[in-house]
Design an enzyme around this catalytic site. Structure first.
Site, mmCIF file in Angstrom:
data_model
loop_
_atom_site.group_PDB
_atom_site.id
_atom_site.type_symbol
_atom_site.label_atom_id
_atom_site.label_comp_id
_atom_site.label_asym_id
_atom_site.label_seq_id
_atom_site.Cartn_x
_atom_site.Cartn_y
_atom_site.Cartn_z
ATOM 1 N N ASP A 40 -17.653 -12.885 -22.156
ATOM 2 C CA ASP A 40 -18.413 -13.145 -20.951
ATOM 3 C C ASP A 40 -20.168 -13.486 -20.816
ATOM 4 O O ASP A 40 -20.337 -14.542 -20.232
ATOM 5 C CB ASP A 40 -18.389 -11.924 -20.020
ATOM 6 N N CYS A 50 5.564 -5.984 1.347
ATOM 7 C CA CYS A 50 5.871 -4.560 1.193
ATOM 8 C C CYS A 50 5.243 -3.944 2.469
ATOM 9 O O CYS A 50 5.372 -4.042 3.633
ATOM 10 C CB CYS A 50 5.428 -3.913 -0.165
ATOM 11 N N TYR A 51 4.274 -2.573 2.243
ATOM 12 C CA TYR A 51 3.677 -2.151 3.576
ATOM 13 C C TYR A 51 2.926 -3.293 4.480
ATOM 14 O O TYR A 51 3.072 -2.949 5.385
ATOM 15 C CB TYR A 51 2.582 -1.220 3.066
ATOM 16 N N GLU A 63 4.410 -10.814 -6.464
ATOM 17 C CA GLU A 63 3.105 -10.860 -7.642
ATOM 18 C C GLU A 63 3.458 -10.403 -8.863
ATOM 19 O O GLU A 63 2.522 -10.638 -9.786
ATOM 20 C CB GLU A 63 1.838 -10.382 -6.829
ATOM 21 N N HIS A 84 8.032 -7.410 -4.018
ATOM 22 C CA HIS A 84 6.436 -7.786 -4.546
ATOM 23 C C HIS A 84 6.861 -9.026 -5.399
ATOM 24 O O HIS A 84 7.035 -9.056 -6.597
ATOM 25 C CB HIS A 84 5.773 -6.727 -5.305
ATOM 26 N N GLY A 138 0.709 -1.266 0.084
ATOM 27 C CA GLY A 138 0.186 -0.055 -0.077
ATOM 28 C C GLY A 138 1.011 1.375 -0.154
ATOM 29 O O GLY A 138 2.132 1.132 0.413
ATOM 30 N N LYS A 183 -10.797 -12.593 -16.112
ATOM 31 C CA LYS A 183 -11.239 -12.897 -17.473
ATOM 32 C C LYS A 183 -10.562 -14.188 -17.842
ATOM 33 O O LYS A 183 -11.194 -14.921 -18.631
ATOM 34 C CB LYS A 183 -10.752 -11.717 -18.276
#
Ligand code: XMP
Length: 529
Positions: free
Chosen positions: A244, A99-100, A188, A186, A72, A385
């Site tokens: 979708d 991180c944060y 990710e 990070h 964050g 998606k």
């Protein structure tokens, strides 16, 4: 969502009976990467859900096998900074702070966080210290992505330093006993080498969660949930032929058969043959009974004389709702409206940053549920998606339907600059069909995120035979993108451009010039209007 074998904890065999079949909860502290954490966890075959950082701890703990605290933009010693409830760390559930999230955990548990001596942004080196399951199969000196000013200078009591950055900063801490871990980088983001492995280690090795989130399990659970929710009721949905709405319709159809009525509104602003073709394939191939409403004249009439892009969008949106409502009333006995809301919209609505006004596509028939007293069902609301595509594959929908480029709700109206007329629609449809055909022939369709032709509101001088012409100009647009938020123009091979141009100018009456759009987003948008 691929299935993985049940994974070992710390190299030993997992006793499946000991392991809860469960999810990972991600608490959002406002990071721009929170949704990526959710995706990476799901790539381990484990269901993940994002909640606000201050979500009730009792609820967070329910069915949760592991908790991840996101990064964050705040600083732990800022007055208004979001703080985790310290009860989280006493649940006995493994926690990973990123991180944060690591700094906030360290601060909450008696460690020391300070403003860093150097601000680290971008790639850094990282080396694990000692052997820890969090870094199983992670080599020394990997490149990791950092984006922070503060750092943990003293881990909380009972924690060890598990790794450092190249310049010696504490970049990972952990307590194996309490199963609490922190990463300054990070894992990710794709720029972090072995980031997926670190997340997998946390989820499988440390938290011992097994992989049970697969397209097949999603279909099975959702079909049974729809059956029990809807009972003998009837459901309508808007079917556009896009990914979708196609997947949603086939999924609901599998649950309740013909008590689903998918309504396809032909607004006359569709690509040549393509959209109707998809609808017919869903109907004939997968047994959907689609209600096709021919509203072409109505849309054209409503758009007469209108050139302003926003006004066009409004007119089309309103006309769509009117037609849809009339049709739903005509069918009668409807209790539910199904919408193709996806997980990114849901995440946005729980984010610390607060809900923002996202642009919804036209099958989001806003207002209708209240007017008609319909209940809303959103069977895809937990999916990203790419997961929608995998579920579509599981349901037997053809790969080429699932791989189609996105198409905007207002259709060709936002690709015809200036007034929309039947003649201009037909010119654009022809030119667009040729461009897409050439892209497919060159084997580039799946490499391009979105491609289309735009009809410009200007005429240009040309010469054909001995005659001077004064005709339309079209622009071909093709972009590379991940999510449509940013995009780069696609480097189309010259020979493909040449074939498109020759065929469009020779074959489409009323066009004498073809341009290629070399603008990226930002500052341009993907569509021209
Ligand atoms: P822009 O032009 O904003 O487009 O860069 C980003 C993506 O969104 C699609 N788009 C729309 N989709 N209704 C939609 O359903 C709209 O009004 C709309 N406008 C743009 C566009 O095709 C691209 O994929």
């Amino acid at each position: 969502m691929e299935t993985r074998p049940e994974t070992a904890i710390d190299g030993g065999e997992v006793n499946v009976a000991d392991v809860r079949r469960t999810r990972v909860t991600i608490l959002d502290f406002g990071s721009q990467y929170t949704h990526l954490i959710a995706r990476r966890v799901r790539e381990c075959g484990v269901y993940s859900e994002v909640m606000r950082f201050d979500h009730d701890v009792g609820e967070v703990a329910e069915d949760t096998g592991a908790i991840i605290l996101s990064g964050g933009p705040s600083s732990t010693y800022g007055e208004d900074s979001p703080r985790p409830d310290s009860a989280l760390f006493d649940l006995g559930i493994p926690v990973l702070g990123i991180c944060y999230g690591m700094q906030a955990m360290a601060a909450a548990l008696g460690g020391e966080v300070a403003e860093g001596t150097t601000r680290e942004y971008g790639p850094q080196g990282f080396t694990p210290e000692g052997a820890n399951p969090l870094f199983y199969e992670v080599p020394d000196g990997i490149k990791v992505w950092m984006s922070h000013g503060d750092e943990v200078v003293e881990p909380p009591p009972g924690f060890s330093v598990l790794g450092r950055s190249t310049d010696g900063m504490i970049a990972s801490i952990g307590s194996d006993e309490r199963k609490l871990y922190g990463l300054q980088f990070h894992p990710e983001v794709v720029h972090t080498e072995h980031g997926g492995q670190v997340i997998e280690n946390f989820v499988h090795r440390i938290a011992g969660i097994i992989s049970d989130w697969t397209p097949a399990s999603f279909v099975e659970e959702t079909v049974s949930a729809i059956r029990s929710e809807v009972g003998e009721g009837r459901v309508v949905c808007a079917l556009s032929g896009g990914v979708d709405s196609s997947v949603m319709s086939v999924l609901i159809h599998r649950a309740i058969g013909d008590r689903l009525v998918p309504i396809f509104v032909d607004n006359g602003l569709l690509r040549k043959d393509e959209d109707r073709d998809v609808i017919e394939r869903l109907r004939d191939g997968l047994g959907l009974t689609v209600d096709i409403v021919d509203a072409r004249d109505r849309f054209l009439e409503a758009l007469r004389g209108v050139a302003d892009p926003e006004e066009k969008r409004k007119i089309i949106g309103n006309a769509f709702i009117e037609v849809f409502e009339e049709e739903a009333r005509r069918i009668g006995g409807i209790r539910y409206l199904a919408q193709g809301t996806l997980y990114p919209d849901v995440i946005e609505s729980v984010s610390v940053k607060g809900p923002s006004a996202t642009i919804k596509s036209h099958h989001n028939v806003g207002g209708l549920p209240e007017i008609m007293n319909l209940k809303l069902i959103e069977p895809l609301r937990t999916l990203f998606k790419d997961e929608v595509r995998k579920v579509g594959g599981e349901l037997g929908i053809d790969a080429d339907i699932l791989g189609r480029h996105p198409f905007p709700g207002p259709g060709l109206a936002v690709r015809i600059l200036g007034e929309v007329t039947a003649e201009r629609i037909s010119v654009l449809q022809e030119a667009d069909a040729i461009a897409i055909e050439e892209i497919r022939r060159a084997g580039l369709y799946d490499d391009i995120w979105q491609a289309f032709v735009v009809l410009l509101p200007v005429h240009s001088v040309g010469v054909m035979g001995d005659e001077r012409t004064y005709e339309n100009v079209v622009a071909v647009r093709a972009v590379d993108s991940r999510d449509g938020m940013t995009a780069h123009w696609f480097p189309m091979p010259h020979e493909v451009l040449e074939r498109m141009s020759t065929r469009i100018i020779n074959g489409v009456r009323g066009v004498n010039r073809v341009c290629y759009d070399v603008s990226s987003k930002p500052p341009s948008t993907i569509e021209w209007e």
